[in-house]
Design a protein around this motif. Structure first.
Motif, PDB file in Angstrom:
ATOM      1  N   VAL A  47      64.617  66.474 105.525  1.00 49.79           N
ATOM      2  CA  VAL A  47      64.615  65.832 104.229  1.00 49.79           C
ATOM      3  C   VAL A  47      63.258  66.696 103.591  1.00 49.79           C
ATOM      4  O   VAL A  47      62.357  66.330 104.300  1.00 49.79           O
ATOM      5  CB  VAL A  47      64.847  64.371 104.013  1.00 49.79           C
ATOM      6  CG1 VAL A  47      64.654  64.047 102.517  1.00 49.79           C
ATOM      7  CG2 VAL A  47      65.820  63.818 104.629  1.00 49.79           C
ATOM      8  N   SER A  48      63.520  67.210 102.368  1.00 48.58           N
ATOM      9  CA  SER A  48      62.486  67.916 101.765  1.00 48.58           C
ATOM     10  C   SER A  48      62.475  67.910 100.183  1.00 48.58           C
ATOM     11  O   SER A  48      62.934  68.643  99.599  1.00 48.58           O
ATOM     12  CB  SER A  48      62.497  69.419 102.143  1.00 48.58           C
ATOM     13  OG  SER A  48      62.829  69.868 103.504  1.00 48.58           O
ATOM     14  N   PRO A  49      61.773  66.619 100.107  1.00 46.34           N
ATOM     15  CA  PRO A  49      61.464  66.595  98.833  1.00 46.34           C
ATOM     16  C   PRO A  49      60.521  67.703  98.324  1.00 46.34           C
ATOM     17  O   PRO A  49      59.571  67.868  98.853  1.00 46.34           O
ATOM     18  CB  PRO A  49      60.980  65.192  98.158  1.00 46.34           C
ATOM     19  CG  PRO A  49      60.369  64.966  99.751  1.00 46.34           C
ATOM     20  CD  PRO A  49      61.147  65.538 100.660  1.00 46.34           C
ATOM     21  N   TYR A  50      60.549  68.159  96.958  1.00 42.00           N
ATOM     22  CA  TYR A  50      59.479  68.886  96.251  1.00 42.00           C
ATOM     23  C   TYR A  50      59.301  69.214  94.907  1.00 42.00           C
ATOM     24  O   TYR A  50      60.361  68.322  94.149  1.00 42.00           O
ATOM     25  CB  TYR A  50      59.595  70.530  96.642  1.00 42.00           C
ATOM     26  CG  TYR A  50      60.916  71.058  96.189  1.00 42.00           C
ATOM     27  CD1 TYR A  50      61.239  71.529  95.074  1.00 42.00           C
ATOM     28  CD2 TYR A  50      62.298  70.919  97.099  1.00 42.00           C
ATOM     29  CE1 TYR A  50      62.247  72.335  94.527  1.00 42.00           C
ATOM     30  CE2 TYR A  50      63.416  71.383  96.662  1.00 42.00           C
ATOM     31  CZ  TYR A  50      63.542  72.223  95.492  1.00 42.00           C
ATOM     32  OH  TYR A  50      64.789  72.641  94.935  1.00 42.00           O
ATOM     33  N   LYS A 232      56.900  60.657 112.075  1.00 43.02           N
ATOM     34  CA  LYS A 232      57.996  61.784 112.263  1.00 43.02           C
ATOM     35  C   LYS A 232      57.290  63.042 111.896  1.00 43.02           C
ATOM     36  O   LYS A 232      56.156  63.392 111.359  1.00 43.02           O
ATOM     37  CB  LYS A 232      58.938  61.481 110.812  1.00 43.02           C
ATOM     38  CG  LYS A 232      59.841  60.191 110.954  1.00 43.02           C
ATOM     39  CD  LYS A 232      60.553  60.191 112.049  1.00 43.02           C
ATOM     40  CE  LYS A 232      61.308  58.866 111.814  1.00 43.02           C
ATOM     41  NZ  LYS A 232      62.381  58.641 113.060  1.00 43.02           N
ATOM     42  N   PRO A 233      57.867  64.050 112.896  1.00 42.48           N
ATOM     43  CA  PRO A 233      57.651  65.548 112.430  1.00 42.48           C
ATOM     44  C   PRO A 233      57.491  66.218 111.135  1.00 42.48           C
ATOM     45  O   PRO A 233      58.652  65.802 110.414  1.00 42.48           O
ATOM     46  CB  PRO A 233      58.224  66.441 113.629  1.00 42.48           C
ATOM     47  CG  PRO A 233      58.936  65.384 114.344  1.00 42.48           C
ATOM     48  CD  PRO A 233      59.012  63.811 113.855  1.00 42.48           C
ATOM     49  N   THR A 234      56.451  66.602 110.450  1.00 41.27           N
ATOM     50  CA  THR A 234      56.494  66.813 109.286  1.00 41.27           C
ATOM     51  C   THR A 234      55.748  68.177 108.867  1.00 41.27           C
ATOM     52  O   THR A 234      54.757  68.401 109.766  1.00 41.27           O
ATOM     53  CB  THR A 234      55.778  65.559 108.307  1.00 41.27           C
ATOM     54  OG1 THR A 234      56.419  64.570 108.648  1.00 41.27           O
ATOM     55  CG2 THR A 234      55.958  65.820 106.832  1.00 41.27           C
ATOM     56  N   ILE A 235      56.199  68.987 107.918  1.00 43.42           N
ATOM     57  CA  ILE A 235      55.606  70.132 107.556  1.00 43.42           C
ATOM     58  C   ILE A 235      55.234  70.205 105.955  1.00 43.42           C
ATOM     59  O   ILE A 235      56.056  69.708 105.152  1.00 43.42           O
ATOM     60  CB  ILE A 235      56.379  71.344 107.761  1.00 43.42           C
ATOM     61  CG1 ILE A 235      56.490  71.660 109.351  1.00 43.42           C
ATOM     62  CG2 ILE A 235      55.585  72.711 107.162  1.00 43.42           C
ATOM     63  CD1 ILE A 235      57.372  72.987 109.742  1.00 43.42           C
ATOM     64  N   LEU A 236      53.770  70.021 105.445  1.00 49.12           N
ATOM     65  CA  LEU A 236      53.518  70.154 104.252  1.00 49.12           C
ATOM     66  C   LEU A 236      53.520  71.710 103.806  1.00 49.12           C
ATOM     67  O   LEU A 236      53.001  72.377 104.682  1.00 49.12           O
ATOM     68  CB  LEU A 236      52.115  69.557 104.170  1.00 49.12           C
ATOM     69  CG  LEU A 236      51.593  68.219 104.701  1.00 49.12           C
ATOM     70  CD1 LEU A 236      50.341  67.812 104.597  1.00 49.12           C
ATOM     71  CD2 LEU A 236      52.549  67.072 104.210  1.00 49.12           C
ATOM     72  N   ARG A 237      54.238  71.993 102.503  1.00 57.84           N
ATOM     73  CA  ARG A 237      54.221  73.005 102.081  1.00 57.84           C
ATOM     74  C   ARG A 237      53.618  73.619 100.838  1.00 57.84           C
ATOM     75  O   ARG A 237      53.825  72.688 100.025  1.00 57.84           O
ATOM     76  CB  ARG A 237      55.737  73.495 102.275  1.00 57.84           C
ATOM     77  CG  ARG A 237      56.247  73.585 103.639  1.00 57.84           C
ATOM     78  CD  ARG A 237      57.594  74.107 103.774  1.00 57.84           C
ATOM     79  NE  ARG A 237      58.402  74.148 105.135  1.00 57.84           N
ATOM     80  CZ  ARG A 237      58.066  75.112 106.009  1.00 57.84           C
ATOM     81  NH1 ARG A 237      57.403  76.045 105.871  1.00 57.84           N
ATOM     82  NH2 ARG A 237      58.957  74.953 107.062  1.00 57.84           N
ATOM     83  N   PRO A 267      54.909  77.832  90.993  1.00 56.66           N
ATOM     84  CA  PRO A 267      54.387  77.155  92.174  1.00 56.66           C
ATOM     85  C   PRO A 267      55.267  76.281  92.525  1.00 56.66           C
ATOM     86  O   PRO A 267      55.797  75.294  91.800  1.00 56.66           O
ATOM     87  CB  PRO A 267      52.990  77.038  92.334  1.00 56.66           C
ATOM     88  CG  PRO A 267      52.935  76.872  90.626  1.00 56.66           C
ATOM     89  CD  PRO A 267      53.812  77.747  90.108  1.00 56.66           C
ATOM     90  N   VAL A 268      55.416  75.872  94.168  1.00 58.62           N
ATOM     91  CA  VAL A 268      56.188  75.007  94.645  1.00 58.62           C
ATOM     92  C   VAL A 268      55.347  73.909  95.554  1.00 58.62           C
ATOM     93  O   VAL A 268      54.513  74.878  96.360  1.00 58.62           O
ATOM     94  CB  VAL A 268      57.450  75.183  95.294  1.00 58.62           C
ATOM     95  CG1 VAL A 268      58.157  74.082  95.844  1.00 58.62           C
ATOM     96  CG2 VAL A 268      58.285  76.037  94.291  1.00 58.62           C
ATOM     97  N   VAL A 269      55.177  72.744  95.618  1.00 52.05           N
ATOM     98  CA  VAL A 269      54.587  72.000  96.738  1.00 52.05           C
ATOM     99  C   VAL A 269      55.640  71.042  97.137  1.00 52.05           C
ATOM    100  O   VAL A 269      56.388  70.368  96.331  1.00 52.05           O
ATOM    101  CB  VAL A 269      53.164  71.215  96.035  1.00 52.05           C
ATOM    102  CG1 VAL A 269      52.259  72.344  95.856  1.00 52.05           C
ATOM    103  CG2 VAL A 269      53.560  70.384  95.062  1.00 52.05           C
ATOM    104  N   GLY A 270      55.398  70.606  98.470  1.00 52.88           N
ATOM    105  CA  GLY A 270      56.405  69.685  98.878  1.00 52.88           C
ATOM    106  C   GLY A 270      56.150  69.449 100.363  1.00 52.88           C
ATOM    107  O   GLY A 270      55.208  69.900 100.852  1.00 52.88           O
ATOM    108  N   PHE A 271      57.200  68.621 101.062  1.00 55.67           N
ATOM    109  CA  PHE A 271      57.045  68.481 102.548  1.00 55.67           C
ATOM    110  C   PHE A 271      58.668  68.365 103.252  1.00 55.67           C
ATOM    111  O   PHE A 271      59.247  68.308 102.275  1.00 55.67           O
ATOM    112  CB  PHE A 271      56.313  67.412 102.971  1.00 55.67           C
ATOM    113  CG  PHE A 271      56.744  65.978 102.410  1.00 55.67           C
ATOM    114  CD1 PHE A 271      57.774  65.505 103.479  1.00 55.67           C
ATOM    115  CD2 PHE A 271      56.399  65.482 101.203  1.00 55.67           C
ATOM    116  CE1 PHE A 271      58.200  64.095 102.991  1.00 55.67           C
ATOM    117  CE2 PHE A 271      57.083  64.137 100.709  1.00 55.67           C
ATOM    118  CZ  PHE A 271      58.027  63.401 101.748  1.00 55.67           C
TER     119      PHE A 271
END
Length: 275
Positions: A47-50, A232-237, A267-271
């Motif tokens: 799941v990736s909100p941004y 939970k395994p997470t990637i900040l982007r 620009p985009v920010v999310g995880f």
């Protein structure tokens, strides 16, 4: 848009314990490889909100009037009422499906002939697609999630639906006008593990093909940082995204053309969080 492959749930401590307590025979190696392949084929939901701070540039036409479209995000933000953006992916590391959507609602009031004119605009873009891992290069080492570091290339294909809706109220009356179209697209994704924590994801696709719009182009790239969030395994982007659409059709007058030749970029920010 923001994705990563499932991690392998076998700990390094368990592997070291097995190696020290008994000879790692070919049969044990085969068992370990089988367990690892089984782990890598487990399905996961990501799941990736941004938030996409998109500006608009281009041109448009409605009811016989042509206009330039040049709206920086700061002006959109001043009139922003509601926004919802996110991506959901289901994958087993080899194959996957994803759904991506943005809904933005703005409103503004203008004065004309001593009367107030209200304009509410809703923009919705929904994409659905599939991908598969076609080629992978082993970079050596592992990520912090226990997954081998690689560069992976993934062809993708899907459809993108866009709707523009305007509600106009003036002189005691109101009306709603809208336009929508669906674009098929094909593209390529790239996922590279730069270090055990840092990751680079990029995607580009082209579509339309006169099925919906004449042409549509989507391109995006993100730098990500791996960590755990709420266990939970997470990637900040953080990155940048461009969506260009050139669509034309008859407008509501029946005698003129509606045209949307506009690029959205910013620009985009999310995880991304794996479940």
């Amino acid at each position: 848009m923001l994705r990563f492959s499932p991690c392998v749930p076998m700990s390094l401590f368990g592997l070291v314990f097995c190696m020290s307590s008994m000879a790692f025979s070919p049969s044990r190696a085969a068992d370990f490889d089988a367990e690892r392949m089984e782990a890598e084929t487990e399905w996961a939901v990501i799941v990736s909100p941004y938030a996409w701070a998109a500006s608009l540039n281009g041109s448009g036409s409605l009811a016989g009037f042509d206009t330039d479209v040049d709206v920086p995000f700061s002006e959109i933000f001043d009139h922003l009422d509601f926004v919802l953006m996110g991506n959901v992916e289901v994958t087993n590391g080899k194959w996957g499906l994803y759904f991506d959507g943005q809904h933005v609602q703005t409103s503004q009031d203008e004065q004309a002939f001593a009367h107030e004119i209200g304009l509410d605009i809703k923009t919705t873009t929904l994409s659905a697609g599939a991908f598969f891992k076609a080629y992978e290069i082993d970079l050596g080492g592992q990520t912090v999630f226990g997954k081998p570091r690689t560069i992976a290339f993934e062809p993708t294909a899907g459809v993108r639906w866009t709707e523009l809706k305007a509600d106009v109220s003036a002189f005691g009356t109101s009306t709603t006008k809208s336009a929508d179209w669906t674009d098929p697209f094909i593209g390529l994704r790239m996922n590279a593990d730069l270090t055990e924590r840092w990751n680079l994801f990029a995607e580009a696709d082209i579509g339309g093909f006169d099925v919906g719009s004449k042409v549509s182009v989507n391109a995006q790239a993100y730098l990500g940082y791996r960590m755990e969030m709420f266990g939970k395994p997470t990637i900040l982007r953080a990155g940048y995204r461009l969506l260009y659409q050139d669509y034309e059709n008859d407008d509501f007058t029946g005698a003129n053309k509606f045209r949307w030749d506009v690029s959205q970029h910013g620009p985009v920010v999310g995880f991304s969080m794996r479940f």
